[in-house]
Design a protein around this motif. Structure first.
Motif, PDB file in Angstrom:
ATOM      1  N   VAL A  11       6.742  -3.945  23.395  1.00 29.66           N
ATOM      2  CA  VAL A  11       5.297  -3.914  23.166  1.00 29.66           C
ATOM      3  C   VAL A  11       4.879  -5.237  22.550  1.00 29.66           C
ATOM      4  O   VAL A  11       5.663  -5.873  21.825  1.00 29.66           O
ATOM      5  CB  VAL A  11       4.915  -2.716  22.262  1.00 29.66           C
ATOM      6  N   GLN A  12       3.664  -5.651  22.836  1.00 23.91           N
ATOM      7  CA  GLN A  12       3.146  -6.893  22.270  1.00 23.91           C
ATOM      8  C   GLN A  12       2.716  -6.678  20.818  1.00 23.91           C
ATOM      9  O   GLN A  12       2.362  -5.559  20.424  1.00 23.91           O
ATOM     10  CB  GLN A  12       1.968  -7.391  23.087  1.00 23.91           C
ATOM     11  N   PRO A  13       2.715  -7.743  20.037  1.00 19.65           N
ATOM     12  CA  PRO A  13       2.201  -7.614  18.660  1.00 19.65           C
ATOM     13  C   PRO A  13       0.785  -7.044  18.657  1.00 19.65           C
ATOM     14  O   PRO A  13      -0.038  -7.408  19.492  1.00 19.65           O
ATOM     15  CB  PRO A  13       2.221  -9.066  18.158  1.00 19.65           C
ATOM     16  N   GLY A  14       0.550  -6.130  17.729  1.00 21.36           N
ATOM     17  CA  GLY A  14      -0.734  -5.448  17.660  1.00 21.36           C
ATOM     18  C   GLY A  14      -0.793  -4.182  18.478  1.00 21.36           C
ATOM     19  O   GLY A  14      -1.756  -3.414  18.357  1.00 21.36           O
ATOM     20  N   GLY A  15       0.224  -3.942  19.280  1.00 22.18           N
ATOM     21  CA  GLY A  15       0.239  -2.763  20.127  1.00 22.18           C
ATOM     22  C   GLY A  15       0.734  -1.521  19.402  1.00 22.18           C
ATOM     23  O   GLY A  15       0.999  -1.537  18.199  1.00 22.18           O
ATOM     24  N   SER A  16       0.850  -0.436  20.187  1.00 20.74           N
ATOM     25  CA  SER A  16       1.244   0.853  19.632  1.00 20.74           C
ATOM     26  C   SER A  16       2.347   1.498  20.461  1.00 20.74           C
ATOM     27  O   SER A  16       2.455   1.237  21.667  1.00 20.74           O
ATOM     28  CB  SER A  16       0.037   1.805  19.598  1.00 20.74           C
ATOM     29  N   GLY A 106      20.350  10.797  15.287  1.00 27.19           N
ATOM     30  CA  GLY A 106      20.261  10.628  16.724  1.00 27.19           C
ATOM     31  C   GLY A 106      20.926   9.334  17.142  1.00 27.19           C
ATOM     32  O   GLY A 106      21.464   8.588  16.318  1.00 27.19           O
ATOM     33  N   GLN A 107      20.850   9.053  18.447  1.00 28.25           N
ATOM     34  CA  GLN A 107      21.493   7.852  18.983  1.00 28.25           C
ATOM     35  C   GLN A 107      20.615   6.617  18.841  1.00 28.25           C
ATOM     36  O   GLN A 107      21.077   5.488  19.005  1.00 28.25           O
ATOM     37  CB  GLN A 107      21.853   8.067  20.461  1.00 28.25           C
ATOM     38  N   GLY A 108      19.336   6.840  18.522  1.00 32.10           N
ATOM     39  CA  GLY A 108      18.420   5.727  18.319  1.00 32.10           C
ATOM     40  C   GLY A 108      17.661   5.338  19.570  1.00 32.10           C
ATOM     41  O   GLY A 108      18.099   5.592  20.697  1.00 32.10           O
ATOM     42  N   THR A 109      16.507   4.715  19.349  1.00 35.40           N
ATOM     43  CA  THR A 109      15.710   4.182  20.451  1.00 35.40           C
ATOM     44  C   THR A 109      15.234   2.792  20.060  1.00 35.40           C
ATOM     45  O   THR A 109      14.796   2.567  18.930  1.00 35.40           O
ATOM     46  CB  THR A 109      14.529   5.116  20.797  1.00 35.40           C
ATOM     47  N   GLN A 110      15.353   1.854  20.982  1.00 39.54           N
ATOM     48  CA  GLN A 110      15.050   0.447  20.695  1.00 39.54           C
ATOM     49  C   GLN A 110      13.549   0.207  20.780  1.00 39.54           C
ATOM     50  O   GLN A 110      12.900   0.570  21.774  1.00 39.54           O
ATOM     51  CB  GLN A 110      15.772  -0.462  21.681  1.00 39.54           C
ATOM     52  N   VAL A 111      13.013  -0.443  19.763  1.00 42.62           N
ATOM     53  CA  VAL A 111      11.633  -0.912  19.760  1.00 42.62           C
ATOM     54  C   VAL A 111      11.660  -2.424  19.617  1.00 42.62           C
ATOM     55  O   VAL A 111      12.256  -2.962  18.680  1.00 42.62           O
ATOM     56  CB  VAL A 111      10.830  -0.278  18.610  1.00 42.62           C
ATOM     57  N   THR A 112      11.041  -3.107  20.558  1.00 37.07           N
ATOM     58  CA  THR A 112      10.971  -4.559  20.530  1.00 37.07           C
ATOM     59  C   THR A 112       9.513  -4.971  20.554  1.00 37.07           C
ATOM     60  O   THR A 112       8.772  -4.597  21.475  1.00 37.07           O
ATOM     61  CB  THR A 112      11.717  -5.178  21.712  1.00 37.07           C
ATOM     62  N   VAL A 113       9.116  -5.744  19.554  1.00 35.08           N
ATOM     63  CA  VAL A 113       7.737  -6.223  19.461  1.00 35.08           C
ATOM     64  C   VAL A 113       7.757  -7.732  19.691  1.00 35.08           C
ATOM     65  O   VAL A 113       8.261  -8.497  18.868  1.00 35.08           O
ATOM     66  CB  VAL A 113       7.115  -5.890  18.097  1.00 35.08           C
ATOM     67  N   SER A 114       7.225  -8.131  20.819  1.00 37.59           N
ATOM     68  CA  SER A 114       7.296  -9.540  21.197  1.00 37.59           C
ATOM     69  C   SER A 114       6.222  -9.852  22.221  1.00 37.59           C
ATOM     70  O   SER A 114       5.871  -9.003  23.044  1.00 37.59           O
ATOM     71  CB  SER A 114       8.674  -9.852  21.775  1.00 37.59           C
ATOM     72  N   SER A 115       5.738 -11.088  22.157  1.00 42.85           N
ATOM     73  CA  SER A 115       4.773 -11.532  23.159  1.00 42.85           C
ATOM     74  C   SER A 115       5.481 -12.248  24.305  1.00 42.85           C
ATOM     75  O   SER A 115       4.836 -12.678  25.264  1.00 42.85           O
ATOM     76  CB  SER A 115       3.737 -12.456  22.517  1.00 42.85           C
TER      77      SER A 115
END
Length: 115
Positions: A11-16, A106-115
């Motif tokens: 997701v881009q910065p500022g996103g949800s 849990g096994q986890g879920t990846q969240v990446t915040v980048s433009s």
């Protein structure tokens, strides 16, 4: 006990994003749940927690005002709504519960915040 996270992504910065954690194998509505996260090269840290009936929540200072934890006991699911995401929110997100002095993850879920 099984905890399965989903909803991560790029997701881009500022996103949800909204993360979900589906629980099974225990009486979900009797236990508090928490979200932790682990960024690359860093220790796992607490992000948010919610009590068994959903009436009480708490947050790490770094996410307070941007993240909201909630639960649906009819669906055995806990959620983490993440708004105004920042690059420093990039991490693997885990849900966890403590049952009979044993921590379950849990096994986890990846969240990446980048433009």
């Amino acid at each position: 006990v099984q905890l399965v996270e989903s909803g991560g992504g790029l997701v881009q910065p500022g996103g949800s994003l909204r993360l979900s954690c589906a629980a099974s194998g225990f009486f979900f509505s009797s236990y508090g749940m928490s979200w932790y996260r682990q960024a690359p090269g860093k220790e796992r840290e607490f992000a948010a927690g919610i009590n068994s009936d959903g009436r009480s929540t708490n947050y790490a200072g770094s996410v307070k005002g941007r993240f909201t934890v909630s639960r649906d006991n009819a669906k055995n699911t806990v959620y983490l709504q993440m708004n105004s995401l920042k690059p420093e929110d990039t991490a693997v997100y885990y849900c966890t519960t403590l049952r009979w002095s044993v921590e379950y993850w849990g096994q986890g879920t990846q969240v990446t915040v980048s433009s």
